[in-house]
Design a protein around this motif. Structure first.
Motif, PDB file in Angstrom:
ATOM      1  N   PHE A 374      34.037  27.062   2.798  1.00 27.74           N
ATOM      2  CA  PHE A 374      33.197  28.150   2.954  1.00 27.74           C
ATOM      3  C   PHE A 374      31.782  27.083   4.740  1.00 27.74           C
ATOM      4  CE2 PHE A 374      29.684  30.361   2.749  1.00 27.74           C
ATOM      5  CZ  PHE A 374      29.227  31.649   2.115  1.00 27.74           C
ATOM      6  N   PRO A 375      31.744  27.880   5.050  1.00 28.85           N
ATOM      7  CA  PRO A 375      31.079  27.836   6.384  1.00 28.85           C
ATOM      8  C   PRO A 375      29.810  26.755   6.045  1.00 28.85           C
ATOM      9  CG  PRO A 375      31.803  29.794   7.051  1.00 28.85           C
ATOM     10  CD  PRO A 375      32.036  29.279   5.559  1.00 28.85           C
ATOM     11  N   LYS A 376      29.452  25.666   5.980  1.00 25.18           N
ATOM     12  CA  LYS A 376      27.990  24.653   5.309  1.00 25.18           C
ATOM     13  C   LYS A 376      27.257  25.145   3.749  1.00 25.18           C
ATOM     14  CE  LYS A 376      26.819  24.459  10.168  1.00 25.18           C
ATOM     15  NZ  LYS A 376      26.837  23.208  10.735  1.00 25.18           N
ATOM     16  N   ARG A 377      28.548  25.254   3.361  1.00 25.00           N
ATOM     17  CA  ARG A 377      27.858  25.454   2.111  1.00 25.00           C
ATOM     18  C   ARG A 377      27.437  24.624   1.246  1.00 25.00           C
ATOM     19  NH1 ARG A 377      29.504  24.261  -3.363  1.00 25.00           N
ATOM     20  NH2 ARG A 377      29.589  25.987  -4.939  1.00 25.00           N
ATOM     21  N   ASP A 378      27.069  23.377   1.238  1.00 26.50           N
ATOM     22  CA  ASP A 378      26.068  22.465   0.623  1.00 26.50           C
ATOM     23  C   ASP A 378      25.213  22.381   1.397  1.00 26.50           C
ATOM     24  OD1 ASP A 378      28.056  21.071  -0.517  1.00 26.50           O
ATOM     25  OD2 ASP A 378      29.137  19.590   1.455  1.00 26.50           O
ATOM     26  N   LEU A 379      24.925  23.187   2.705  1.00 25.59           N
ATOM     27  CA  LEU A 379      23.668  23.266   3.152  1.00 25.59           C
ATOM     28  C   LEU A 379      22.912  24.768   3.032  1.00 25.59           C
ATOM     29  CD1 LEU A 379      21.293  22.659   5.663  1.00 25.59           C
ATOM     30  CD2 LEU A 379      22.592  24.325   6.698  1.00 25.59           C
ATOM     31  N   LEU A 380      23.757  25.812   3.032  1.00 25.57           N
ATOM     32  CA  LEU A 380      22.902  27.095   1.942  1.00 25.57           C
ATOM     33  C   LEU A 380      22.766  26.615   0.783  1.00 25.57           C
ATOM     34  CD1 LEU A 380      25.690  29.644   2.289  1.00 25.57           C
ATOM     35  CD2 LEU A 380      23.615  28.646   4.296  1.00 25.57           C
ATOM     36  N   LEU A 381      23.868  25.306  -0.233  1.00 22.55           N
ATOM     37  CA  LEU A 381      22.599  25.077  -1.699  1.00 22.55           C
ATOM     38  C   LEU A 381      20.947  24.602  -0.863  1.00 22.55           C
ATOM     39  CD1 LEU A 381      25.809  23.247  -3.488  1.00 22.55           C
ATOM     40  CD2 LEU A 381      24.695  26.446  -4.171  1.00 22.55           C
ATOM     41  N   PHE A 382      21.278  23.258  -0.275  1.00 23.76           N
ATOM     42  CA  PHE A 382      20.215  22.975  -0.284  1.00 23.76           C
ATOM     43  C   PHE A 382      18.927  23.682   0.018  1.00 23.76           C
ATOM     44  CE2 PHE A 382      17.596  20.703   2.414  1.00 23.76           C
ATOM     45  CZ  PHE A 382      17.063  19.788   1.936  1.00 23.76           C
ATOM     46  N   LEU A 383      19.377  24.380   1.139  1.00 21.75           N
ATOM     47  CA  LEU A 383      17.682  25.865   2.038  1.00 21.75           C
ATOM     48  C   LEU A 383      17.080  26.210   0.537  1.00 21.75           C
ATOM     49  CD1 LEU A 383      19.690  26.458   4.987  1.00 21.75           C
ATOM     50  CD2 LEU A 383      17.649  24.399   4.278  1.00 21.75           C
ATOM     51  N   THR A 384      18.773  26.630  -0.585  1.00 21.99           N
ATOM     52  CA  THR A 384      18.379  27.159  -1.819  1.00 21.99           C
ATOM     53  C   THR A 384      17.302  26.936  -2.574  1.00 21.99           C
ATOM     54  OG1 THR A 384      19.800  28.372  -1.771  1.00 21.99           O
ATOM     55  CG2 THR A 384      19.094  28.391  -3.995  1.00 21.99           C
ATOM     56  N   PHE A 385      17.604  25.693  -2.938  1.00 18.42           N
ATOM     57  CA  PHE A 385      16.997  24.458  -3.328  1.00 18.42           C
ATOM     58  C   PHE A 385      15.888  24.278  -3.114  1.00 18.42           C
ATOM     59  CE2 PHE A 385      15.522  20.178  -4.512  1.00 18.42           C
ATOM     60  CZ  PHE A 385      15.850  20.198  -6.265  1.00 18.42           C
ATOM     61  N   THR A 386      15.303  24.326  -2.123  1.00 19.85           N
ATOM     62  CA  THR A 386      13.996  23.442  -1.152  1.00 19.85           C
ATOM     63  C   THR A 386      13.283  25.158  -1.285  1.00 19.85           C
ATOM     64  OG1 THR A 386      15.189  24.395   0.494  1.00 19.85           O
ATOM     65  CG2 THR A 386      14.978  21.809  -0.283  1.00 19.85           C
ATOM     66  N   THR A 387      13.990  26.659  -1.272  1.00 18.06           N
ATOM     67  CA  THR A 387      13.204  27.499  -1.085  1.00 18.06           C
ATOM     68  C   THR A 387      12.627  28.245  -2.496  1.00 18.06           C
ATOM     69  OG1 THR A 387      14.103  28.296   0.551  1.00 18.06           O
ATOM     70  CG2 THR A 387      13.200  29.810  -0.497  1.00 18.06           C
ATOM     71  N   VAL A 388      13.513  27.591  -3.333  1.00 19.05           N
ATOM     72  CA  VAL A 388      13.226  27.908  -4.603  1.00 19.05           C
ATOM     73  C   VAL A 388      11.869  26.872  -4.965  1.00 19.05           C
ATOM     74  CG1 VAL A 388      13.910  27.620  -7.561  1.00 19.05           C
ATOM     75  CG2 VAL A 388      15.123  28.956  -6.296  1.00 19.05           C
ATOM     76  N   ILE A 389      11.977  25.592  -4.905  1.00 21.17           N
ATOM     77  CA  ILE A 389      10.948  24.265  -5.300  1.00 21.17           C
ATOM     78  C   ILE A 389       9.889  24.818  -4.698  1.00 21.17           C
ATOM     79  CG2 ILE A 389      10.123  22.216  -5.545  1.00 21.17           C
ATOM     80  CD1 ILE A 389      11.974  22.491  -7.067  1.00 21.17           C
ATOM     81  N   GLY A 390       9.934  24.985  -3.066  1.00 24.30           N
ATOM     82  CA  GLY A 390       8.403  25.498  -2.361  1.00 24.30           C
ATOM     83  C   GLY A 390       7.857  25.924  -2.260  1.00 24.30           C
TER      84      GLY A 390
END
Length: 532
Positions: A374-390
């Motif tokens: 899946f394209p850039k799945r790890d990056l999507l997880l990271f961006l979700t995590f940082t958005t939630v935390i932010g």
């Protein structure tokens, strides 16, 4: 199976949430911070957020308890505003955030970017509504925020399914996506409508409070599971059932209501504490995959950009959605109270994301239909995590000061007490008439002291609210009602001590002690009332 990590999670989360009550910081923020700190300690096991557990096992009870505490009449009165946020805003945020990510991240396909948009679209209003109640926001703003959080997960999950189908190559189209959304929404509400009356009938016909509360714990899972089995929205099914049961809760036996409130408060406390701690504990899992494919500085830039887009997008939607309908439609102006820019500001800033976004993100498939990753799945997880935390940290920490700075008109305790007193007076008059009718029937004959005790109880309830409007005791600062409750607790306590002493002397056994103490507990519960 090692249960210690789970027990540690629950116990640690409860301890942090309990400590948070002694601080001005909302509990969700401290729990996330504690999870982040603990995740960095050596030897801490990896707590993986399994969407197969979070969505069907954690989401239904959290939705159910939130919906039971909400107002059906309030939601109906603000249905347009709630729908614009829970449906309109979520779809708008999906497209805007997805398109921004597509332009921002080189090599990220548009379909995968839309997956990210759907994942981070739904706000989690648990922290926001807690702050709103504590700081006395107008009821309209609180009701709208709470209503949004009940329905927006259904919109986001459906949008996510459509986006994933397009990303993995299942041939999904936007028109098909709209149809899937409508089918899921109508189906979810339909399942709720079918289940709510039989479930309410069961609740009112089961005579054993233990069985009634067991049924209550099963209801959200049953509604969610039945809806998902027919490809409908389990979220909307749970919300529909819970709204109906909460609105008709007065028809259930009093013992059931007392137990049910205590049970669900405990369940909500444990689950909410655990899921917010889980957010912080995801850091090692998220970083492990990301750092294999992206440089830290590059990923940080993407995270800041996506966070800013998420925050700005909510303002772009909320202000027009709040004020344009009033300018365009006379019917809206006539039927709804006039919103204020202060309310719109708080609604815009109260867009914290939560565990549902992370759970959806972790359900992103690892491979496409053709077997490619899946394209850039790890990056999507990271961006979700940082958005939630932010959003939790930045918006969550600044929301209380913002509300204080805006200086909303204070609710009048005197007016609320007066309304309560008038309602109690009307109810007491009806109860007195009913009591006199019953006592005139020879089959209901009572000794005069017992009949007078019934009359005195009615008079006590009627007068207690009015007493709070009167003068307080200059020596203690208590109203007559407060003094009555304090003295009642003292005399009940004296009785308890005697019962325990008699048990210790073997004059009565433990079974009799429990019976006597329960009787005192119920009497104390009747006399006790939480302060306004």
């Amino acid at each position: 199976m090692d249960v210690m990590p789970l027990l540690s999670l629950v116990a640690g989360s409860a301890a942090v949430a309990g400590a948070a009550r002694r601080t001005p910081v909302p509990a969700p923020l401290l729990l996330v911070a504690a999870g982040l700190a603990v995740s960095a300690l050596p030897g801490v096991p990896a707590y993986t957020l399994d969407p197969g557990v979070v969505l069907p096992l954690l989401l239904p009870p959290l939705l159910y308890t939130s919906t039971r505490d909400s107002s059906y009449l309030g939601l109906r009165a603000h249905l347009r505003a709630v729908a614009l946020l829970s449906v309109g805003y979520v779809l708008f945020a999906t497209f805007v955030v997805g398109w921004a990510a597509y332009l921002l991240v080189p090599g990220l396909p548009l379909t995968a970017a839309m997956v990210l948009g759907a994942v981070v679209a739904p706000p989690d209003a648990v922290a926001a509504t807690a702050v709103a109640r504590r700081l006395g926001l107008p009821s309209r703003v609180t009701t709208i925020l709470q209503g949004e959080s009940l329905f927006n997960d259904a919109t986001a999950i459906t949008a996510y399914k459509v986006a994933v189908a397009a990303a993995v190559g299942e041939g999904a189209t936007w028109s098909g996506g709209v149809m899937e959304f409508l089918v899921a929404a109508v189906g979810g509400v339909g399942v709720g409508l079918v289940l709510m009356a039989p479930l309410h009938w069961l609740r009112t016909h089961l005579r054993e409070p233990l069985l009634q509360n067991t049924l209550s714990l099963l209801i959200p899972f049953a509604a969610y599971g039945v809806a998902e089995q027919v490809d409908a929205s389990g979220v909307l099914a749970v919300v529909t059932v819970a709204l109906y049961l909460g609105h008709r809760a007065w028809e259930v036996d009093f013992a059931t209501r007392l137990q049910e409130e205590a049970v669900w408060r405990m369940v909500a406390f444990v689950l909410e504490s655990s899921v917010f701690a889980l957010i912080g504990l995801q850091l090692p899992v998220v970083l492990e995959g990301l750092l294999r494919t992206h440089a830290g500085a590059e990923a940080a830039w993407y995270a800041v950009a996506v966070f800013l887009v998420v925050v700005v997008t909510r303002f772009v939607w909320v202000y027009p959605a709040t004020f344009l309908p009033r300018r365009l439609f006379r019917r809206v102006r006539e039927r709804e109270e006039n919103p204020t820019w202060k309310g719109a500001m708080v609604t815009s800033w109260a867009g914290m994301r939560g565990v549902v976004s992370l759970a959806i993100a972790f359900s992103i498939p690892a491979v496409l239909h053709d077997g490619a990753p899946f394209p850039k799945r790890d990056l999507l997880l990271f961006l979700t995590f940082t958005t939630v935390i932010g959003t939790l940290v930045v918006q969550g920490l600044t929301l209380p000061p913002l509300i204080r700075l805006l200086r909303f008109p204070d609710r009048s305790p005197q007016e609320e007490t007066l309304a309560e007193a008038n309602a109690q007076a009307q109810a007491s008059r009806a109860a007195e008439r009913r009591l006199e009718d019953l006592l005139r029937d020879e089959r209901n004959a009572l000794p005069q002291p017992l009949a007078d005790r019934l009359r005195a109880a009615l008079e006590r309830r009627r007068n207690s609210v009015w007493e709070r409007l009167g003068q307080t005791d200059p020596a203690t600062g208590e109203s007559a009602d407060d003094t009555y409750r304090r003295l009642f607790r003292e005399v009940i306590g004296a009785e308890r001590e005697v019962f325990v002493r008699l048990r210790d002397k073997r004059y009565i056994d433990d079974e009799m002690l429990r019976t006597l103490l329960r009787r005192l507990d119920l009497e104390e519960a009747v006399a006790h009332r939480e302060p306004l």
